[in-house]
Design a protein around this motif. Structure first.
Motif, short mmCIF file in Angstrom:
data_model
loop_
_atom_site.label_atom_id
_atom_site.label_comp_id
_atom_site.label_asym_id
_atom_site.label_seq_id
_atom_site.Cartn_x
_atom_site.Cartn_y
_atom_site.Cartn_z
N GLU A 279 -10.23 10.19 0.05
CA GLU A 279 -9.51 11.21 -0.62
C GLU A 279 -8.19 10.39 -1.08
OE1 GLU A 279 -8.38 15.84 -0.80
OE2 GLU A 279 -8.31 14.55 0.80
N ASP A 280 -7.70 10.24 -2.18
CA ASP A 280 -6.43 9.62 -2.53
C ASP A 280 -5.33 10.83 -2.58
OD1 ASP A 280 -6.35 11.02 -4.93
OD2 ASP A 280 -6.93 9.36 -6.29
N VAL A 318 -12.81 1.03 1.19
CA VAL A 318 -12.07 1.45 0.22
C VAL A 318 -10.68 1.92 0.71
CG1 VAL A 318 -11.81 2.88 -1.79
CG2 VAL A 318 -14.13 2.33 -1.19
N LEU A 319 -9.74 1.62 0.29
CA LEU A 319 -8.33 1.83 1.06
C LEU A 319 -7.41 2.35 -0.09
CD1 LEU A 319 -6.37 1.94 3.56
CD2 LEU A 319 -5.88 -0.41 2.90
N GLU A 320 -6.70 3.32 -0.05
CA GLU A 320 -5.47 3.60 -0.88
C GLU A 320 -4.14 3.13 -0.32
OE1 GLU A 320 -3.58 6.98 -3.74
OE2 GLU A 320 -4.50 7.47 -1.85
N ASP A 321 -3.22 2.25 -1.13
CA ASP A 321 -2.21 1.75 -0.01
C ASP A 321 -1.07 3.01 -0.65
OD1 ASP A 321 -1.05 1.24 -2.80
OD2 ASP A 321 -1.48 -1.11 -2.54
N ARG A 337 -8.19 -4.87 -6.26
CA ARG A 337 -7.35 -4.17 -6.41
C ARG A 337 -7.18 -3.23 -7.80
NH1 ARG A 337 -1.75 -6.76 -5.35
NH2 ARG A 337 -2.26 -7.25 -7.57
N TYR A 338 -7.22 -1.96 -7.83
CA TYR A 338 -7.38 -1.23 -8.78
C TYR A 338 -6.02 -0.35 -8.93
CZ TYR A 338 -8.81 2.27 -12.52
OH TYR A 338 -8.95 3.02 -13.41
N ASP A 339 -5.05 -0.44 -9.90
CA ASP A 339 -3.91 0.25 -10.14
C ASP A 339 -3.98 1.56 -10.97
OD1 ASP A 339 -4.10 -0.75 -12.67
OD2 ASP A 339 -2.29 -2.03 -12.47
N GLY A 340 -5.40 1.84 -11.30
CA GLY A 340 -5.61 3.01 -12.28
C GLY A 340 -5.72 2.65 -13.60
N LYS A 341 -5.56 1.46 -13.86
CA LYS A 341 -5.72 0.87 -15.07
C LYS A 341 -6.52 -0.58 -15.19
CE LYS A 341 -2.08 3.08 -17.58
NZ LYS A 341 -0.68 3.04 -18.46
#
Length: 357
Positions: A279-280, A318-321, A337-341
């Motif tokens: 969960e982010d 999966v990890l949210e930094d 790495r995915y920044d939302g875009k």
């Protein structure tokens, strides 16, 4: 291209609470926004594969990203990668799990047990091997699958010989009296562990007939699936609403304290293997599996694959930094790495110097 999969009516009822915190913005990724970076790789130790699962991701309190593979341990400081192997003091190059404890010490679970890393030196810690268990073809060494620190500060280790609790001085076996016939073929099949907000410990692994719940006194086995061969599950997280999420080869499940609901709107392959759920910061659920990674906005799933820039569809971690970036590790020792875009991909390949394409 991203794919949206609508949730069934039974799922909408319990996911509507997430609709106010889904990630807004465009979901289709233009080809020109897909980038790749190749990372220099030191030759692995003899007998270790060049590649393997990037199975665990961790961000330490200093902001470094760590990921364990079957070819050693990597640390990314935001600019470059550093590779640690047995030549640096690891007890094995097969790294299964990572934990930073409350004191800031890094624990590394490997095929040969566990190591402590204080920022300079790796120190092996011996977990006593139980001698009352039957022979096990996988017990060539004391593999540690996961590590957890509970609210009291004690450390829990899920190993091929069962679960152990470490109080800082000694290891105590945590006995689960149920037979298992799956992956580890022992009486104590536990691979993942989770402590919820109430202090209840959840344990699960392949080969069990359900999932285990420990309230501090009693162990209860809960049935998650009507198919006996897929009744086991890995505890993954407790969301902001208090629900416990589980995964197995048949999909993702949500437990509300009374019953399990399967995510029937999610399709990720013939048997829906789901390997990681997080969960982010916004409360959005991300589910990774054999066919990519999917985001649940409460109404539908938006799924990302190699067509969208993900380096590999076989997602295992999966990890949210802290900056809100999503790090995605897969079976082939690659990272995205995915920044939302935009996806930025990191390739671990022997002989290449760091370069961005």
């Amino acid at each position: 291209m991203t794919r949206k999969l609508l949730l069934g009516p039974s799922i909408i009822a319990w996911t509507v609470v997430l609709t106010s915190c889904h990630e807004p913005g465009k979901t289709d990724l233009p080809a020109e926004k897909v980038r790749q970076r190749r990372v220099a790789d030191h030759p692995p130790a003899q007998g270790s594969p060049k590649s393997g699962t990037a199975g665990r991701l961790l961000q330490d309190r200093a902001g470094n990203i760590w990921f364990g593979t079957f070819a050693g341990l990597y640390k990314y400081d935001g600019n470059s990668f550093r590779h640690f192997t047995t030549t640096n003091g690891l007890n094995s190059n097969w790294v299964w799990c990572l934990l930073e404890d409350k004191a800031g010490t890094l624990w590394v679970g490997t095929e040969a047990g566990v190591c402590l890393y204080d920022g300079k030196t790796f120190t092996p810690i011996a977990i006593p091997v139980r001698k009352d268990l039957p022979p096990n073809q996988y017990r060539s060494s004391h593999t540690v699958f996961s590590i957890m620190q509970d609210r009291s500060g004690k450390l829990w280790f899920a190993t091929v010989d069962g679960v152990y609790i470490y109080d800082g001085k000694s290891f105590t076996p945590f006995i689960i009296k149920q037979g298992g016939s799956g992956y580890m073929s022992s009486n104590h099949n536990v691979e993942y562990m989770l402590e919820d907000k109430a202090g209840t410990i959840w344990l699960g692994g392949r080969g069990n007939e359900g999932v285990f719940r420990y309230d501090g006194k009693t162990i209860t086995t809960l049935q998650i699936n009507e198919r006996k061969e897929f009744n086991w599950a890995w505890p993954q997280l407790q969301d902001k609403q208090g629900n416990i999420w589980f995964s197995n080869w048949t999909g993702a499940y949500r437990y509300d304290g009374r019953s399990f609901s399967k995510m029937s709107g999610l399709s990720m392959g013939p048997i829906n293997p789901v390997t990681r759920i997080i969960e982010d910061q916004r409360g959005t659920i991300w589910i990774g599996g054999s066919q990519g990674i999917c985001r649940n906005d409460g109404i539908a799933f938006t799924c990302f694959t190699e067509q969208d820039g993900l380096i590999d569809n076989d997602v295992w971690s999966v990890l949210e930094d802290r900056a809100g970036n999503l790090w995605i590790g897969n079976r082939n020792t690659h990272l995205s790495r995915y920044d939302g875009k935009t996806f930025t991909n990191f390739l671990v390949e022997k002989g290449f110097s760091p370069s961005e394409q």
